[in-house]
Design an enzyme around this catalytic site. Structure first.
Site, PDB file in Angstrom:
ATOM      1  N   SER A   1       0.863  -1.190   0.000  1.00 41.21           N
ATOM      2  CA  SER A   1       0.000   0.000   0.000  1.00 41.21           C
ATOM      3  C   SER A   1       0.902   1.243   0.000  1.00 41.21           C
ATOM      4  CB  SER A   1      -0.834  -0.030   1.283  1.00 41.21           C
ATOM      5  OG  SER A   1      -1.470   1.209   1.498  1.00 41.21           O
ATOM      6  N   TYR A  31      -1.550  -0.851  10.409  1.00 46.18           N
ATOM      7  CA  TYR A  31      -1.620  -1.195   8.974  1.00 46.18           C
ATOM      8  C   TYR A  31      -0.309  -0.784   8.290  1.00 46.18           C
ATOM      9  CZ  TYR A  31      -3.536  -1.253   4.182  1.00 46.18           C
ATOM     10  OH  TYR A  31      -3.771  -1.488   2.846  1.00 46.18           O
ATOM     11  N   LYS A  78       2.565  -3.204   6.476  1.00 44.37           N
ATOM     12  CA  LYS A  78       2.962  -3.064   5.066  1.00 44.37           C
ATOM     13  C   LYS A  78       4.450  -2.698   4.943  1.00 44.37           C
ATOM     14  CE  LYS A  78      -1.190  -3.908   3.314  1.00 44.37           C
ATOM     15  NZ  LYS A  78      -1.506  -5.175   2.631  1.00 44.37           N
TER      16      LYS A  78
HETATM   17  N1  LIG Z   1      -8.775  -0.878  -1.140  1.00 51.42           N
HETATM   18  C1  LIG Z   1      -7.760  -0.040  -0.957  1.00 51.42           C
HETATM   19  O1  LIG Z   1      -7.952   1.203  -0.915  1.00 51.42           O
HETATM   20  C2  LIG Z   1      -6.354  -0.585  -0.814  1.00 51.42           C
HETATM   21  C3  LIG Z   1      -5.297   0.325  -0.909  1.00 51.42           C
HETATM   22  C4  LIG Z   1      -4.001  -0.151  -0.778  1.00 51.42           C
HETATM   23  C5  LIG Z   1      -3.773  -1.492  -0.558  1.00 51.42           C
HETATM   24  N2  LIG Z   1      -4.813  -2.361  -0.462  1.00 51.42           N
HETATM   25  C6  LIG Z   1      -4.514  -3.778  -0.187  1.00 51.42           C
HETATM   26  O2  LIG Z   1      -5.147  -4.596  -1.159  1.00 51.42           O
HETATM   27  C7  LIG Z   1      -5.393  -5.883  -0.596  1.00 51.42           C
HETATM   28  C8  LIG Z   1      -6.834  -6.295  -0.890  1.00 51.42           C
HETATM   29  O3  LIG Z   1      -7.702  -5.394  -0.241  1.00 51.42           O
HETATM   30  P1  LIG Z   1      -9.131  -4.973  -0.779  1.00 51.42           P
HETATM   31  O4  LIG Z   1      -9.181  -3.509  -0.778  1.00 51.42           O
HETATM   32  O5  LIG Z   1      -9.478  -5.702  -2.005  1.00 51.42           O
HETATM   33  O6  LIG Z   1     -10.020  -5.462   0.472  1.00 51.42           O
HETATM   34  P2  LIG Z   1     -11.395  -6.261   0.577  1.00 51.42           P
HETATM   35  O7  LIG Z   1     -12.377  -5.806  -0.440  1.00 51.42           O
HETATM   36  O8  LIG Z   1     -11.760  -6.143   2.016  1.00 51.42           O
HETATM   37  O9  LIG Z   1     -10.986  -7.763   0.256  1.00 51.42           O
HETATM   38  C9  LIG Z   1     -10.105  -8.467   1.109  1.00 51.42           C
HETATM   39  C10 LIG Z   1     -10.093  -9.936   0.739  1.00 51.42           C
HETATM   40  O10 LIG Z   1      -9.171 -10.587   1.629  1.00 51.42           O
HETATM   41  C11 LIG Z   1      -9.854 -11.610   2.346  1.00 51.42           C
HETATM   42  N3  LIG Z   1      -9.286 -11.731   3.680  1.00 51.42           N
HETATM   43  C12 LIG Z   1      -9.250 -10.791   4.670  1.00 51.42           C
HETATM   44  N4  LIG Z   1      -8.675 -11.296   5.759  1.00 51.42           N
HETATM   45  C13 LIG Z   1      -8.342 -12.571   5.468  1.00 51.42           C
HETATM   46  C14 LIG Z   1      -7.725 -13.611   6.191  1.00 51.42           C
HETATM   47  N5  LIG Z   1      -7.359 -13.461   7.482  1.00 51.42           N
HETATM   48  N6  LIG Z   1      -7.526 -14.805   5.577  1.00 51.42           N
HETATM   49  C15 LIG Z   1      -7.915 -14.986   4.290  1.00 51.42           C
HETATM   50  N7  LIG Z   1      -8.498 -14.042   3.556  1.00 51.42           N
HETATM   51  C16 LIG Z   1      -8.717 -12.853   4.138  1.00 51.42           C
HETATM   52  C17 LIG Z   1     -11.331 -11.186   2.344  1.00 51.42           C
HETATM   53  O11 LIG Z   1     -12.208 -12.288   2.507  1.00 51.42           O
HETATM   54  P3  LIG Z   1     -12.788 -12.712   3.960  1.00 51.42           P
HETATM   55  O12 LIG Z   1     -13.185 -11.442   4.651  1.00 51.42           O
HETATM   56  O13 LIG Z   1     -13.917 -13.636   3.662  1.00 51.42           O
HETATM   57  O14 LIG Z   1     -11.671 -13.405   4.659  1.00 51.42           O
HETATM   58  C18 LIG Z   1     -11.439 -10.601   0.938  1.00 51.42           C
HETATM   59  O15 LIG Z   1     -11.597 -11.625  -0.006  1.00 51.42           O
HETATM   60  C19 LIG Z   1      -5.090  -5.774   0.896  1.00 51.42           C
HETATM   61  O16 LIG Z   1      -3.830  -6.353   1.173  1.00 51.42           O
HETATM   62  C20 LIG Z   1      -5.038  -4.268   1.147  1.00 51.42           C
HETATM   63  O17 LIG Z   1      -4.201  -3.934   2.206  1.00 51.42           O
HETATM   64  C21 LIG Z   1      -6.117  -1.945  -0.580  1.00 51.42           C
END
Ligand SMILES: NC(=O)c1ccc[n+]([C@@H]2O[C@H](COP(=O)([O-])OP(=O)(O)OC[C@H]3O[C@@H](n4cnc5c(N)ncnc54)[C@H](OP(=O)(O)O)[C@@H]3O)[C@@H](O)[C@H]2O)c1
Length: 270
Positions: A141, A154, A158
Site C-alpha cells: 500500500s 496497517y 505493510k
Molecule cells: N482498497 C484499498 O484502498 C487498498 C489500498 C491499498 C492497498 N490495499 C490492499 O489490497 C489488498 C486487498 O484489499 P481490498 O481492498 O481488495 O479489500 P477487501 O475488499 O476487504 O478484500 C479483502 C479480501 O481478503 C480476504 N481476507 C481478509 N482477511 C483474510 C484472512 N485473514 N484470511 C484470508 N483471507 C482474508 C477477504 O475475505 P474474507 O473477509 O472472507 O476473509 C477478501 O476476499 C489488501 O492487502 C489491502 O491492504 C487496498
C-alpha cells in the site's frame, strides 16, 4: 495489453472473494489461468465458485493468519493443479483507530494477517515456485511507504511486508524466482468496512465516498501487467505517486498535509 502470458499458469491468490483479489481472480480466469483462492467467509467463496461453473477455480476456506489454514490452501492447490507459478499475497485488513486508544490486539491481528499470512503462504509455496521459476507478489500500500495516522498498525504491517520481500528478492534471485510488491492507492472495496476499530472489531461502515476511487478491476489490470513485465514494484494512482514524492522531498511538510487530510477539529475523520 494482452494477458495471454497467464494462459495455463497456476495462480494462487489469497483473499480472492472480494475487492482487488476478486477482480484478479476474474481477470485471470478470463485469461485462461488456473486459479486457487482462499478467504474466511465460506458464503463469499461459494458465490464465487457458482459464478464460474466448470472453470479451473479452486476456492478454499482458510484464514491466512493461521499457519495450518495456509498449509491447507497451498497443499490443496498443489493437489488440484500440481504446481504454483504465481502467488499473489493479497488478503489484508486495515484499521481506523489512534494508537493511544487502540487495544494491542488490533496490531497483533493486522500483523498476523497482512505480514505473517504472506510469509506463511510464501514459505509453503516456495518449493513449487522455485521449481516453476515463478513469481511472488505482495500487495502492499502507499501506507507501506509512508506511515498514516489512524492506521499505524496497517502501515507497520505493510512496511514489514515490503522490507521482507525486498530481502528475499535478493535471496531468491539465483533460483529465478521473481519477487515484487504492488502499492494500490485508494481503491473501491470492502477494506474500509472491515477495518478494525480500537477494540479490534470490524468498524462495519466507512464515511469515505468510494465513488471517486480507482476500481478494483483497474487495479487488477495494472497488477497483472506489472507481473507480466516482472516489475520490481508498482505504485498506483496519481495521488499515491504524488504523496510518495512529496514525502521523499519534503517530509515535514507532508506530515502537516497528512494531518490536515486525516483530522478535522482534532478528530480522526478518514
Ligand atoms: N482498497 C484499498 O484502498 C487498498 C489500498 C491499498 C492497498 N490495499 C490492499 O489490497 C489488498 C486487498 O484489499 P481490498 O481492498 O481488495 O479489500 P477487501 O475488499 O476487504 O478484500 C479483502 C479480501 O481478503 C480476504 N481476507 C481478509 N482477511 C483474510 C484472512 N485473514 N484470511 C484470508 N483471507 C482474508 C477477504 O475475505 P474474507 O473477509 O472472507 O476473509 C477478501 O476476499 C489488501 O492487502 C489491502 O491492504 C487496498
Amino acid at each position: 495489453m494482452s494477458l495471454a502470458y497467464f494462459k495455463g499458469k497456476v495462480v494462487a491468490i489469497t483473499g480472492g472473494s472480494d475487492g482487488i483479489g476478486l477482480a484478479l481472480t476474474e481477470k485471470l480466469l478470463a485469461a485462461g489461468a488456473k486459479v486457487a483462492t482462499c478467504g474466511r467467509n465460506q458464503t463469499k467463496l461459494y458465490d464465487l465458485q457458482v459464478k464460474f461453473p466448470g472453470a479451473p477455480l479452486l476456492c478454499v476456506v482458510a484464514d491466512v493468519s493461521n499457519y495450518n489454514d495456509c498449509r491447507l490452501f497451498i497443499e490443496s492447490t498443489l493437489k488440484q493443479f500440481e504446481a504454483i507459478d504465481i502467488l499473489i499475497n493479497n488478503a489484508g485488513i486495515s484499521m481506523k483507530a489512534l494508537f493511544a486508544d487502540a487495544d494491542v490486539e488490533v496490531f497483533r491481528k493486522i500483523m498476523d494477517i497482512n505480514f505473517f499470512g504472506t510469509l506463511y503462504c510464501s514459505k509453503l509455496a516456495l518449493p513449487s515456485l522455485i521449481k516453476q521459476k515463478g513469481t511472488i507478489v505482495g500487495v502492499s500500500s502507499i501506507a507501506g511507504y509512508r506511515g498514516l495516522p489512524g492506521r499505524s498498525g496497517y502501515s507497520a504491517s505493510k512496511f514489514a511486508l515490503t522490507g521482507w520481500l525486498e530481502a528475499i528478492r535478493v535471496e531468491l534471485e539465483p533460483d529465478n524466482v521473481h519477487v515484487m510488491w504492488v502499492c494500490p492507492g485508494y481503491t473501491r472495496s470492502n477494506i474500509r468496512n472491515s477495518a478494525l476499530n480500537e477494540n479490534a472489531l470490524e468498524q462495519g461502515e466507512s464515511p469515505l465516498d468510494e465513488k471517486s476511487l480507482m476500481s478494483p478491476e483497474e487495479v487488477a489490470n495494472h497488477i497483472l501487467i506489472a507481473v507480466q513485465k516482472k516489475k520490481r514494484t508498482l505504485v498506483l494512482t496519481g495521488k499515491g505517486k504524488q504523496a510518495l514524492w512529496m514525502n521523499k522531498l519534503f517530509p515535514a511538510l507532508t506530515d502537516k498535509m497528512i494531518r490536515k487530510f486525516f483530522f478535522k477539529d482534532g478528530k480522526l475523520v478518514k
